[in-house]
Design a protein around this motif. Structure first.
Motif, mmCIF file in Angstrom:
data_model
loop_
_atom_site.group_PDB
_atom_site.id
_atom_site.type_symbol
_atom_site.label_atom_id
_atom_site.label_comp_id
_atom_site.label_asym_id
_atom_site.label_seq_id
_atom_site.Cartn_x
_atom_site.Cartn_y
_atom_site.Cartn_z
ATOM 1 N N THR A 142 14.458 41.780 135.004
ATOM 2 C CA THR A 142 15.518 41.712 134.015
ATOM 3 C C THR A 142 14.913 41.718 132.622
ATOM 4 O O THR A 142 13.844 41.159 132.397
ATOM 5 N N ALA A 143 15.621 42.354 131.702
ATOM 6 C CA ALA A 143 15.182 42.376 130.305
ATOM 7 C C ALA A 143 15.932 41.338 129.478
ATOM 8 O O ALA A 143 15.721 41.241 128.267
ATOM 9 N N ARG A 144 16.795 40.574 130.138
ATOM 10 C CA ARG A 144 17.631 39.593 129.435
ATOM 11 C C ARG A 144 16.850 38.305 129.218
ATOM 12 O O ARG A 144 16.458 37.634 130.184
ATOM 13 N N GLU A 145 16.678 37.954 127.992
ATOM 14 C CA GLU A 145 15.899 36.779 127.627
ATOM 15 C C GLU A 145 16.447 35.521 128.283
ATOM 16 O O GLU A 145 15.677 34.655 128.736
ATOM 17 N N ASN A 146 17.765 35.397 128.361
ATOM 18 C CA ASN A 146 18.346 34.150 128.866
ATOM 19 C C ASN A 146 18.235 34.006 130.377
ATOM 20 O O ASN A 146 18.669 32.999 130.945
ATOM 21 N N GLU A 147 17.678 35.002 131.048
ATOM 22 C CA GLU A 147 17.476 34.895 132.489
ATOM 23 C C GLU A 147 16.043 34.471 132.824
ATOM 24 O O GLU A 147 15.670 34.429 133.994
ATOM 25 N N TYR A 148 15.267 34.165 131.817
ATOM 26 C CA TYR A 148 13.916 33.647 132.014
ATOM 27 C C TYR A 148 13.946 32.142 131.751
ATOM 28 O O TYR A 148 14.494 31.693 130.736
ATOM 29 N N ASP A 149 13.377 31.366 132.676
ATOM 30 C CA ASP A 149 13.504 29.917 132.576
ATOM 31 C C ASP A 149 12.215 29.190 132.222
ATOM 32 O O ASP A 149 12.208 27.962 132.135
ATOM 33 N N ALA A 150 11.129 29.916 132.022
ATOM 34 C CA ALA A 150 9.890 29.302 131.556
ATOM 35 C C ALA A 150 9.230 30.248 130.568
ATOM 36 O O ALA A 150 9.231 31.467 130.784
ATOM 37 N N TRP A 151 8.663 29.654 129.514
ATOM 38 C CA TRP A 151 8.068 30.460 128.448
ATOM 39 C C TRP A 151 6.718 29.888 128.059
ATOM 40 O O TRP A 151 6.501 28.667 128.080
ATOM 41 N N GLY A 152 5.820 30.791 127.660
ATOM 42 C CA GLY A 152 4.561 30.358 127.085
ATOM 43 C C GLY A 152 4.728 30.068 125.603
ATOM 44 O O GLY A 152 5.824 30.217 125.044
ATOM 45 N N GLN A 153 3.637 29.664 124.983
ATOM 46 C CA GLN A 153 3.691 29.252 123.585
ATOM 47 C C GLN A 153 3.620 30.427 122.627
ATOM 48 O O GLN A 153 3.909 30.289 121.444
ATOM 49 N N GLY A 154 3.241 31.596 123.120
ATOM 50 C CA GLY A 154 3.158 32.780 122.279
ATOM 51 C C GLY A 154 1.757 33.016 121.753
ATOM 52 O O GLY A 154 0.991 32.069 121.542
ATOM 53 N N THR A 155 1.431 34.288 121.544
ATOM 54 C CA THR A 155 0.137 34.657 120.983
ATOM 55 C C THR A 155 0.362 35.796 119.983
ATOM 56 O O THR A 155 1.124 36.728 120.243
ATOM 57 N N GLN A 156 -0.272 35.681 118.827
ATOM 58 C CA GLN A 156 -0.055 36.640 117.741
ATOM 59 C C GLN A 156 -0.877 37.903 117.958
ATOM 60 O O GLN A 156 -2.081 37.839 118.245
#
Length: 125
Positions: free
Chosen positions: A106-120
């Motif tokens: 899925t490309a829908r952000e709200n269907e993902y339930d865990a996230w990393g902190q991000g990397t630039q």
């Protein structure tokens, strides 16, 4: 609770390459999708690529098809995003995400339930 830790971001020149990694821990099932999203300054977060962990299906945003490749290492519980032919428009914070209980990407952000902190990722011209 799944924990995700990204690495591999940095500064690269136009036309260069980077590989992002996302190590997952705390997972108890193989029925999930891993995705990469990105958010550029002043813009909404957008889907970049996804992979089905059990079957290896992949999907990409049109803007990165042919340049980016998502892959996984089951033994290391790690998903990768190989980014080639980078452009200034690829500059963003890149996030790894997990969507549990599904095989279809899925490309829908709200269907993902865990996230990393991000990397630039910064692409300089």
């Amino acid at each position: 609770q799944v924990q995700l830790v990204e690495s591999g971001g940095g500064l690269v020149q136009v036309g260069g390459s980077l590989r992002l990694s996302c190590a997952a821990s705390g997972r108890t099932s193989s029925k999930y999708v891993m995705g990469w999203f990105r958010q550029a300054p002043g813009k909404e977060r957008e889907f970049v690529a996804g992979i089905s962990w059990s079957f290896g299906y992949t999907d990409y945003a049109d803007s990165v098809k042919g340049r980016f490749t998502i892959s996984k290492d089951n033994a290391k519980n790690t998903v990768y995003l190989q980014m080639n032919i980078l452009k200034p428009g690829d500059t963003a914070v890149y996030y790894c995400a997990a969507s549990s209980g599904r095989h279809l990407i899925t490309a829908r952000e709200n269907e993902y339930d865990a996230w990393g902190q991000g990397t630039q990722v910064t692409v300089s011209s």
